[in-house]
Design an enzyme around this catalytic site. Structure first.
Site, short mmCIF file in Angstrom:
data_model
loop_
_atom_site.label_atom_id
_atom_site.label_comp_id
_atom_site.label_asym_id
_atom_site.label_seq_id
_atom_site.Cartn_x
_atom_site.Cartn_y
_atom_site.Cartn_z
N LYS A 53 -77.93 11.73 -30.26
CA LYS A 53 -77.05 10.56 -30.20
C LYS A 53 -76.26 10.54 -28.89
CE LYS A 53 -76.83 10.17 -35.20
NZ LYS A 53 -76.13 10.49 -36.45
N GLN A 97 -70.68 13.10 -38.52
CA GLN A 97 -72.04 13.50 -38.91
C GLN A 97 -72.01 14.11 -40.32
OE1 GLN A 97 -74.88 12.96 -37.00
NE2 GLN A 97 -75.96 13.62 -38.84
N ASP A 120 -71.21 3.44 -38.24
CA ASP A 120 -72.25 3.80 -39.20
C ASP A 120 -72.30 2.79 -40.35
OD1 ASP A 120 -73.86 5.92 -38.54
OD2 ASP A 120 -72.44 7.46 -39.20
#
Ligand code: NDP
Length: 284
Positions: A53, A97, A120
């Site tokens: 990422k 994460q 997200d």
């Protein structure tokens, strides 16, 4: 019949060209998009995801910040960091994460992220907005799948769409997006009685389970579009999907490979969400 391959790397490269232009326009206006990534613990898969990422941010000109904490970190430390990032104008997107170590309440952590920076799309406010058909941030993996379907002009209106897996991050938002595109949606899970009965009806089949090669060619309708979200590591160290690619490609019309399918698209949509978040702050 041999299916056409829907290559996520090729599509990603094309989409990232356009993202690079949007980033440079924002940067010229003094608003370089910034993404903060929080990683707790040393899960090897999570470390690879975070590294990819961050690398992707660099390729399109996004500013990225990584905050890494050991597995025994107290949740307060992470909450404190999220609060600081929520108030930092140079950061437009915050990503924690998952999975988190057991001392964390993942829902509480996601709820602490400002919905405006929740790239997200996991905050309850953003989940609700998606459910109402007015998404603010679309979760990256199902968003990437929708872009793949769009790139091939897959007809979703009235199509039978079957999703295997009902997680909050893939299966459920995928169902909402396909429903929004007027597909007739069936969601299967571990308690589904006859999985093949459902998958064989699918014009569009999305596998998001986490079980290597569980969807075999005989479970697929001839000519179907097969999207493989699964990422599984085999005994020989190689990655494979939830779909048995070798048998499935002889039946499907269109199929995504693993690796090189949904994976790169997930990251591309994360970049898209972060750039969009930055554009919103300057009213673009
Ligand atoms: P989860 O473990 O959260 O969910 C798995 C789902 O599969 C559950 O709904 C479960 O049902 C269902 N399931 C389990 N066994 C069966 C079975 N035998 N038959 C039918 N359904 C079953 O996984 P995620 O949604 O987080 O991820 C799914 C896969 O996608 C994983 O391989 C993951 O690594 C990958 N992934 C890939 C991404 C990418 O970018 N390509 C991004 C995110 C995930 P139940 O709810 O009943 O337990």
């Amino acid at each position: 019949m041999t299916a056409k391959i829907l290559d996520g790397n090729v599509l990603s490269t094309r989409l990232r060209e356009a993202l690079r232009i949007r980033t440079s326009e924002l940067t010229v206006q003094g608003c370089q998009p910034g993404l903060a990534v929080i990683l707790v613990g040393s899960d090897p898969a999570s470390q690879v995801y975070v590294r990819n990422k961050i690398k992707a941010c660099e390729t399109v000109g996004l500013l990225s910040e990584k905050y890494e904490y050991p597995a025994d970190t107290r949740p307060e430390v992470v909450f404190h960091r999220i609060a600081a990032l929520n108030n930092d104008p140079s950061i437009h997107g915050i990503l924690v994460q998952l999975p988190l170590p057991p001392q964390f309440d993942a829902d509480a952590v996601l709820a602490a992220i400002s919905p405006e920076k929740d790239v997200d799309g996991f905050h309850a406010e953003n989940v609700g907005a998606l459910m109402q058909g007015q998404p603010h941030f679309i979760p990256c993996t199902p968003y990437g799948v929708m872009q793949m379907l769009k790139s091939e002009n897959v007809n979703l209106r009235g199509a039978e769409a079957v999703i295997v897996g009902r997680s909050n991050i893939v299966g459920k938002p995928m169902a909402m997006l396909l429903l929004g595109a007027s597909a007739t949606v069936t969601v299967c899970h571990s308690q589904t009685r006859d999985l093949a009965l459902h998958t064989r009806r699918a014009d569009v089949l999305v596998a998001a389970v986490g079980r290597a090669k569980m969807i075999t060619g005989d479970m697929i309708k001839p000519g179907a579009t097969v999207i493989d979200v699964g990422i599984n590591r085999q005994a020989d160290g190689k990655l494979c999907g939830d779909v048995d690619f070798e048998t499935a490609k002889e039946v499907a019309g269109l199929i995504t490979p693993v690796p090189g399918g949904v994976g790169p698209m997930t990251i591309t949509m994360l970049l898209t969400n972060a750039i969009e978040a930055a554009e919103r702050t300057i009213g673009k």
